[in-house]
Design a protein around this motif. Structure first.
Motif, PDB file in Angstrom:
ATOM      1  N   LYS A  36     -11.768   4.776  -0.318  1.00 15.39           N
ATOM      2  CA  LYS A  36     -11.082   3.508  -0.566  1.00 15.39           C
ATOM      3  C   LYS A  36      -9.605   3.757  -0.861  1.00 15.39           C
ATOM      4  N   GLU A  37      -9.317   4.766  -1.675  1.00 17.65           N
ATOM      5  CA  GLU A  37      -7.925   5.065  -2.023  1.00 17.65           C
ATOM      6  C   GLU A  37      -7.123   5.454  -0.791  1.00 17.65           C
ATOM      7  N   GLU A  38      -7.713   6.284   0.076  1.00 20.45           N
ATOM      8  CA  GLU A  38      -7.009   6.702   1.298  1.00 20.45           C
ATOM      9  C   GLU A  38      -6.754   5.504   2.215  1.00 20.45           C
ATOM     10  N   LEU A  39      -7.686   4.570   2.254  1.00 21.39           N
ATOM     11  CA  LEU A  39      -7.492   3.350   3.038  1.00 21.39           C
ATOM     12  C   LEU A  39      -6.292   2.578   2.503  1.00 21.39           C
ATOM     13  N   PHE A  40      -6.219   2.400   1.183  1.00 17.14           N
ATOM     14  CA  PHE A  40      -5.123   1.638   0.610  1.00 17.14           C
ATOM     15  C   PHE A  40      -3.788   2.370   0.734  1.00 17.14           C
ATOM     16  N   ILE A  41      -3.801   3.689   0.673  1.00 15.47           N
ATOM     17  CA  ILE A  41      -2.574   4.462   0.915  1.00 15.47           C
ATOM     18  C   ILE A  41      -2.115   4.247   2.353  1.00 15.47           C
ATOM     19  N   ALA A  42      -3.061   4.259   3.286  1.00 17.73           N
ATOM     20  CA  ALA A  42      -2.729   4.029   4.696  1.00 17.73           C
ATOM     21  C   ALA A  42      -2.158   2.628   4.903  1.00 17.73           C
ATOM     22  N   VAL A  43      -2.673   1.655   4.179  1.00 14.81           N
ATOM     23  CA  VAL A  43      -2.142   0.293   4.259  1.00 14.81           C
ATOM     24  C   VAL A  43      -0.689   0.284   3.790  1.00 14.81           C
ATOM     25  N   LEU A  44      -0.395   0.958   2.687  1.00 12.24           N
ATOM     26  CA  LEU A  44       0.987   1.011   2.196  1.00 12.24           C
ATOM     27  C   LEU A  44       1.892   1.757   3.174  1.00 12.24           C
TER      28      LEU A  44
END
Length: 192
Positions: A56-64
């Protein structure tokens, strides 16, 4: 040949996920958006979406990262500080992404957090970009030579972050106008 095709399809699918995540998070907010909702938006299971990002964290980092890429793709030829102010103006239209950035910034203060290095790199690049633009202004005589460009660039980034948190609390604050006012005070200190 099959590997290249599936690799390209994987990259395309990842981009579709990021595009959908940008829209959903911008509209609903970070805390109100679950990974399962993002997965449903692109026709995948939660496990399926995490296959492309790992966590989940990597997904949100990718979004940023994707948000930053889109912001950086703004029209060329603008002064970096003006482009920075425009990004702040645009941020007022995507409250969920501002919320995501604020939360991830705080969480990334822990060196063990997956976003820690991303945030460090992001601030380094932003500071270098702004400091370089300020240095060019000093070289052309349009900015006072006694202004510390690195400190000013750091202050601009910190002001933006603080304003975003304040704006989340009070959406009547005009983030772009506040940064523009700060910038005008600095820029008015031209060489005598």
């Amino acid at each position: 040949m099959a590997k290249r095709g599936s690799y390209a399809k994987g990259i395309e699918r990842r981009e579709q996920i990021l595009d959908a995540a940008l829209r959903v998070i911008a509209d609903r907010g970070y805390r109100a958006t679950s990974v399962s909702e993002l997965a449903a938006a692109v026709g995948l299971s939660q496990t399926g979406i995490l296959h492309y990002f790992g966590s989940k964290e990597e997904l949100f980092i990718a979004v940023l990262r994707k948000r930053d890429e889109l912001d950086a793709a703004a029209p060329r030829g603008r002064h970096p500080v003006e482009a920075f102010i425009d990004v702040m103006r645009k941020n007022a239209e995507v409250p969920g992404l501002v919320e995501l950035f604020a939360y991830m910034s705080v969480e990334a203060s822990n060196p063990e957090h997956p976003a820690h290095q991303f945030m460090l790199d992001r601030y380094r690049v932003l500071t270098e970009l702004l400091a370089g633009a300020l240095r060019e202004m000093q070289d052309s005589g349009s900015l006072a030579p006694d202004i510390d460009v690195t400190s000013t660039a750091t202050a601009l980034a910190a002001l933006a972050d603080g304003l975003q948190v304040r704006w989340l609390l009070d959406p009547t604050i005009d983030m772009a106008a506040q940064i523009e006012q700060f910038w005008n005070q600095i820029a008015s200190r031209t060489q005598a």
